[in-house]
Design an enzyme around this catalytic site. Structure first.
Site: not given
Length: 337
Positions: A221, A225, A251
């Protein structure tokens, strides 16, 4: 004054005052001027009312001491004219006359003190202490009010800064620093209303990162990011100042394009798509591995003249975006019924 400290403060304060002293008699003037020198450092003298008025108009004084009976313009007329210029300045009358009519006129003019000739040191001290005490506490009150005003202004500025930060926090996405969905909900109706009123075009881009779940599952993750942040940078760089870029959720990103037709929106979308697919992200722990990502973009133009609501407007762009994904991803599709 009750204490030695107060007396010292008063003496120091009196030395800062600027005095206008009016007396036509040379002997009286020189005698009182000598006495006044014990209290004041800045004394301006005038020989009659006309001269005194001219000096008063051209200078800033803190106290006026004037005789009453003088040639050209007497003290009563002088004080009347002074009161029209400055209604608050303290006035002290110096006179050898005790006529009731004169005293009544002085009271009506708001005279603050009386000096009966011949003037001695004790009489002058009493009058000066009274006037200077009043001026001192007025000045201290002004200082306090100024400091209080400065404090209020300082606190107000601090509160405004806090409000700005809170506004930023509630309207910005902390990860990408783009506007969030809350801001979208507040601004979209405004932009639609402007488009309706001005009969101008308003378009929207619905942008979704292709296979974003795979990026998260494969690289974690934190890398996901970074991808979101990179896309946000692309949007910030490519859009105009009048455009509004929003992280819509997960997203998904959205760009509102005022004064933009479908053709203009397609041009903007293709620039964003091209920059996205050309962006590479190197992994810090594996420099030899780089990540690329692409986006699918759906476009719709608001039917503002038909009173289209925001949900329908955005839903059409969302459907176009899903058609872009269904047709192979990394594409730009315009909503077409």
């Amino acid at each position: 004054m009750n204490s030695d400290l107060d007396i010292k403060m008063l003496i120091e304060f009196s030395k800062t005052l600027k005095i206008l002293y009016v007396e036509d008699n040379k002997v009286s003037r020189e005698a009182l001027e000598t006495l006044l020198g014990n209290f004041f450092s800045d004394i301006t003298t005038a020989f009659n009312g006309e001269e005194a008025l001219e000096k008063f108009k051209n200078n800033k004084f803190d106290l006026v001491i004037t005789d009453i009976r003088m040639p050209k313009m007497n003290g009563i007329d002088l004080m009347k004219k002074i009161r029209k210029i400055d209604n608050d300045i303290p006035l002290i009358v110096s006179t050898a006359h005790k006529e009731s009519e004169l005293l009544i006129e002085c009271i009506e003019l708001g005279v603050n003190g009386y000096l009966l000739k011949p003037i001695n040191h004790k009489q002058l001290t009493r009058a000066v202490n009274c006037i200077c005490g009043r001026l001192y506490y007025l000045e201290e009150t002004k200082k306090y009010e100024r400091s209080l005003e400065e404090l209020v202004n300082e606190r107000t500025k601090e509160l405004e800064n806090i409000q700005t930060k809170l506004m930023h926090m509630t309207h910005k996405d902390p990860l990408t620093n783009l506007y969030n969905r809350r801001h979208f909900n507040e601004i979209v109706n405004t932009l639609m209303h402007i488009a309706y009123r001005e009969k101008s075009a308003l378009s929207v881009l619905m942008i979704d990162i292709d296979r974003f779940k795979n990026i998260n599952d494969t690289y974690g993750h934190l890398i996901g990011d970074i991808v979101l942040q990179e896309l946000a940078k692309i949007l910030t760089k490519k859009i105009r100042r009048s455009d509004v870029a929003i992280r819509f959720g997960g997203e998904e990103f959205l760009v509102l394009l005022p004064n933009t037709t479908i053709k203009g929106a397609q041009s903007m979308a293709n620039k964003i798509k091209k920059s996205s697919q050309e962006t590479t992200i190197a992994l810090s722990h594996s420099p030899n591995i780089v990540i690329n990502f692409t986006v699918s973009i759906g476009i719709s133009q608001c039917r503002c003249m038909k009173n289209e609501d925001k949900n329908t407007f955005i839903d059409r762009a969302d459907k176009a975006m899903y058609r872009a994904k269904e047709s192979g991803r990394n594409r730009v599709v315009v909503y077409d019924e």
